[in-house]
Scaffold this motif. Structure first.
Motif, short mmCIF file in Angstrom:
data_model
loop_
_atom_site.label_atom_id
_atom_site.label_comp_id
_atom_site.label_asym_id
_atom_site.label_seq_id
_atom_site.Cartn_x
_atom_site.Cartn_y
_atom_site.Cartn_z
N SER A 35 11.27 -2.04 -3.81
CA SER A 35 11.72 -1.80 -5.19
C SER A 35 10.54 -1.87 -6.14
O SER A 35 9.49 -2.44 -5.82
CB SER A 35 12.81 -2.80 -5.60
N SER A 36 10.73 -1.26 -7.30
CA SER A 36 9.68 -1.22 -8.30
C SER A 36 10.31 -1.08 -9.68
O SER A 36 11.40 -0.52 -9.81
CB SER A 36 8.74 -0.03 -8.03
N GLU A 37 9.63 -1.61 -10.69
CA GLU A 37 10.10 -1.48 -12.06
C GLU A 37 8.94 -0.98 -12.92
O GLU A 37 7.84 -1.53 -12.84
CB GLU A 37 10.60 -2.82 -12.60
N TRP A 38 9.20 0.06 -13.70
CA TRP A 38 8.19 0.65 -14.58
C TRP A 38 8.76 0.74 -15.99
O TRP A 38 9.94 1.04 -16.17
CB TRP A 38 7.80 2.04 -14.09
N GLU B 89 8.71 -6.55 -10.34
CA GLU B 89 8.89 -6.40 -8.89
C GLU B 89 7.58 -6.01 -8.21
O GLU B 89 7.56 -5.20 -7.28
CB GLU B 89 10.02 -5.42 -8.60
N HIS B 90 6.50 -6.64 -8.65
CA HIS B 90 5.17 -6.31 -8.15
C HIS B 90 5.00 -6.60 -6.66
O HIS B 90 4.31 -5.85 -5.97
CB HIS B 90 4.09 -7.10 -8.91
N ASP B 91 5.60 -7.67 -6.16
CA ASP B 91 5.37 -8.09 -4.78
C ASP B 91 6.45 -7.65 -3.82
O ASP B 91 6.42 -8.02 -2.64
CB ASP B 91 5.24 -9.62 -4.73
N LEU B 92 7.42 -6.89 -4.27
CA LEU B 92 8.49 -6.41 -3.40
C LEU B 92 8.15 -5.03 -2.88
O LEU B 92 7.67 -4.18 -3.61
CB LEU B 92 9.82 -6.38 -4.16
N LYS C 206 0.84 -1.20 0.00
CA LYS C 206 0.00 0.00 0.00
C LYS C 206 0.88 1.25 0.00
O LYS C 206 0.63 2.20 -0.76
CB LYS C 206 -0.92 0.00 1.22
N GLU C 207 1.91 1.27 0.82
CA GLU C 207 2.83 2.41 0.85
C GLU C 207 3.55 2.54 -0.49
O GLU C 207 3.75 3.65 -1.00
CB GLU C 207 3.83 2.27 1.99
N LYS C 208 3.92 1.41 -1.07
CA LYS C 208 4.58 1.43 -2.38
C LYS C 208 3.68 2.08 -3.43
O LYS C 208 4.13 2.92 -4.21
CB LYS C 208 4.93 0.00 -2.80
#
Length: 93
Positions: free
Chosen positions: A51-54, A45-48, A19-21
């Motif tokens: 980190s995030s990837e777009w 990196e949906h569940d991390l 949620k914060e992500k």
């Protein structure tokens, strides 16, 4: 017609939940998806939490236009996202 895929990997230090992500990365679709020359999605990196990837698919009439738009996207993200870009990859197709 020229096409590029811009992939950005983010570090989100201290992020404790998905949620914060979403809150920290929120608004990417609204900010960049309005431009008809840009398609944007969270591509990895949906569940991390930290980190995030777009990915951004950018199209234009010239390679120069596409490169310029990719640079504008990177600059706006640096100033608007509560995280750090740790990797940026541009692929021209």
């Amino acid at each position: 017609m020229h096409l590029s895929i811009l992939t950005l990997n983010f570090s989100l230090p201290g992020c404790r939940s998905l949620k914060e992500k979403r809150q920290r990365m929120g608004g990417m679709h609204e900010r960049f998806g309005r431009n008809p020359a840009v398609a944007v999605c969270e591509s990895g990196e949906h569940d991390l939490h930290e980190s995030s990837e777009w990915s951004f698919v950018v199209v234009g009439n010239s390679k120069r236009d596409v490169e310029s738009l990719c640079s504008q996207i990177e600059e706006k993200i640096q100033s608007s996202v509560d995280g750090r870009v740790i990797k940026a990859v541009r692929e021209f197709l």
